[in-house]
Design a protein around this motif. Structure first.
Motif, mmCIF file in Angstrom:
data_model
loop_
_atom_site.group_PDB
_atom_site.id
_atom_site.type_symbol
_atom_site.label_atom_id
_atom_site.label_comp_id
_atom_site.label_asym_id
_atom_site.label_seq_id
_atom_site.Cartn_x
_atom_site.Cartn_y
_atom_site.Cartn_z
ATOM 1 N N MET A 1 0.841 -1.162 0.000
ATOM 2 C CA MET A 1 0.000 0.000 0.000
ATOM 3 C C MET A 1 0.880 1.216 0.000
ATOM 4 O O MET A 1 1.738 1.361 0.845
ATOM 5 N N ARG B 1 -10.091 0.104 2.505
ATOM 6 C CA ARG B 1 -10.332 -1.319 2.233
ATOM 7 C C ARG B 1 -11.821 -1.594 2.024
ATOM 8 O O ARG B 1 -12.190 -2.402 1.189
ATOM 9 N N ALA C 1 -12.969 0.287 -1.349
ATOM 10 C CA ALA C 1 -12.507 -0.430 -2.542
ATOM 11 C C ALA C 1 -13.490 -1.536 -2.905
ATOM 12 O O ALA C 1 -13.857 -1.685 -4.076
ATOM 13 N N GLU C 2 -13.920 -2.280 -1.934
ATOM 14 C CA GLU C 2 -14.844 -3.381 -2.193
ATOM 15 C C GLU C 2 -16.214 -2.876 -2.651
ATOM 16 O O GLU C 2 -16.849 -3.490 -3.508
ATOM 17 N N SER D 1 -9.561 -5.253 -2.201
ATOM 18 C CA SER D 1 -8.736 -4.542 -1.223
ATOM 19 C C SER D 1 -7.471 -5.341 -0.927
ATOM 20 O O SER D 1 -7.401 -6.542 -1.168
ATOM 21 N N LEU D 2 -6.497 -4.648 -0.412
ATOM 22 C CA LEU D 2 -5.248 -5.286 0.011
ATOM 23 C C LEU D 2 -5.470 -5.965 1.357
ATOM 24 O O LEU D 2 -6.449 -5.687 2.047
ATOM 25 N N ASN E 1 -5.302 -6.476 5.284
ATOM 26 C CA ASN E 1 -5.345 -5.472 6.354
ATOM 27 C C ASN E 1 -3.954 -5.023 6.768
ATOM 28 O O ASN E 1 -3.736 -3.855 7.090
ATOM 29 N N TYR F 1 -2.532 -1.940 4.946
ATOM 30 C CA TYR F 1 -3.028 -0.644 5.403
ATOM 31 C C TYR F 1 -2.435 -0.284 6.767
ATOM 32 O O TYR F 1 -2.124 0.880 7.025
#
Length: 80
Positions: free
Chosen positions: A1, A28, A31-32, A38-39, A41, A44
Protein backbone atom coordinates in the motif's frame (compact mmCIF):
# COMPACT_ATOMS: atom_id res chain seq x y z
CA UNK A 1 0.00 0.00 0.00
CA UNK A 2 1.50 3.23 -1.07
CA UNK A 3 0.51 6.74 -0.30
CA UNK A 4 2.49 9.79 -1.21
CA UNK A 5 2.05 12.72 1.11
CA UNK A 6 4.39 15.63 1.61
CA UNK A 7 5.84 15.11 5.10
CA UNK A 8 6.04 18.81 5.92
CA UNK A 9 2.49 19.43 4.71
CA UNK A 10 1.10 16.63 6.87
CA UNK A 11 2.75 18.13 9.94
CA UNK A 12 1.53 21.66 9.31
CA UNK A 13 -1.94 20.79 8.05
CA UNK A 14 -4.15 18.92 10.55
CA UNK A 15 -6.84 18.43 7.88
CA UNK A 16 -4.36 16.57 5.66
CA UNK A 17 -3.33 14.32 8.53
CA UNK A 18 -7.01 13.63 9.30
CA UNK A 19 -7.75 12.86 5.65
CA UNK A 20 -4.88 10.37 5.35
CA UNK A 21 -5.92 8.73 8.61
CA UNK A 22 -9.55 8.48 7.40
CA UNK A 23 -8.45 7.17 4.00
CA UNK A 24 -6.24 4.43 5.43
CA UNK A 25 -8.90 3.37 7.92
CA UNK A 26 -11.65 3.16 5.29
CA UNK A 27 -10.11 2.47 1.88
CA UNK A 28 -10.33 -1.32 2.23
CA UNK A 29 -14.11 -1.09 2.62
CA UNK A 30 -14.56 1.58 -0.04
CA UNK A 31 -12.51 -0.43 -2.54
CA UNK A 32 -14.84 -3.38 -2.19
CA UNK A 33 -17.95 -1.18 -2.50
CA UNK A 34 -16.85 0.03 -5.93
CA UNK A 35 -15.77 -3.43 -7.08
CA UNK A 36 -12.03 -3.36 -6.44
CA UNK A 37 -10.14 -5.94 -4.43
CA UNK A 38 -8.74 -4.54 -1.22
CA UNK A 39 -5.25 -5.29 0.01
CA UNK A 40 -4.65 -7.38 3.12
CA UNK A 41 -5.35 -5.47 6.35
CA UNK A 42 -1.64 -5.59 7.20
CA UNK A 43 -0.85 -3.47 4.12
CA UNK A 44 -3.03 -0.64 5.40
CA UNK A 45 -1.66 -1.03 8.93
CA UNK A 46 1.93 -0.79 7.67
CA UNK A 47 1.07 2.26 5.56
CA UNK A 48 -0.46 3.97 8.59
CA UNK A 49 2.57 3.12 10.75
CA UNK A 50 4.90 4.58 8.13
CA UNK A 51 2.76 7.69 7.88
CA UNK A 52 2.51 8.31 11.63
CA UNK A 53 6.21 7.49 12.13
CA UNK A 54 7.02 9.95 9.32
CA UNK A 55 9.05 7.37 7.43
CA UNK A 56 10.04 8.90 4.14
CA UNK A 57 11.11 6.96 1.08
CA UNK A 58 10.40 3.67 -0.57
CA UNK A 59 11.49 0.11 -0.05
CA UNK A 60 12.25 -0.14 -3.79
CA UNK A 61 15.11 2.33 -4.03
CA UNK A 62 13.94 3.73 -7.37
CA UNK A 63 13.20 0.38 -9.00
CA UNK A 64 9.76 -0.97 -9.87
CA UNK A 65 9.80 -4.74 -9.37
CA UNK A 66 7.06 -6.65 -11.16
CA UNK A 67 7.62 -10.11 -9.71
CA UNK A 68 6.47 -9.59 -6.11
CA UNK A 69 3.37 -11.09 -4.57
CA UNK A 70 1.21 -8.84 -2.40
CA UNK A 71 2.46 -10.74 0.65
CA UNK A 72 6.12 -10.22 -0.33
CA UNK A 73 5.44 -6.55 -0.97
CA UNK A 74 3.82 -6.05 2.45
CA UNK A 75 6.70 -7.94 4.11
CA UNK A 76 9.30 -5.77 2.36
CA UNK A 77 7.38 -2.63 3.26
CA UNK A 78 7.10 -3.70 6.91
CA UNK A 79 10.87 -4.22 7.07
CA UNK A 80 11.58 -0.83 5.45
Amino acid sequence: MFIYVNAEASESNPALFSFVEYYLNNVRFLAEVVGYVSLPNEAYNVAFEHFTDKRIGTVFGGEAPTDLTIEALVKADREF
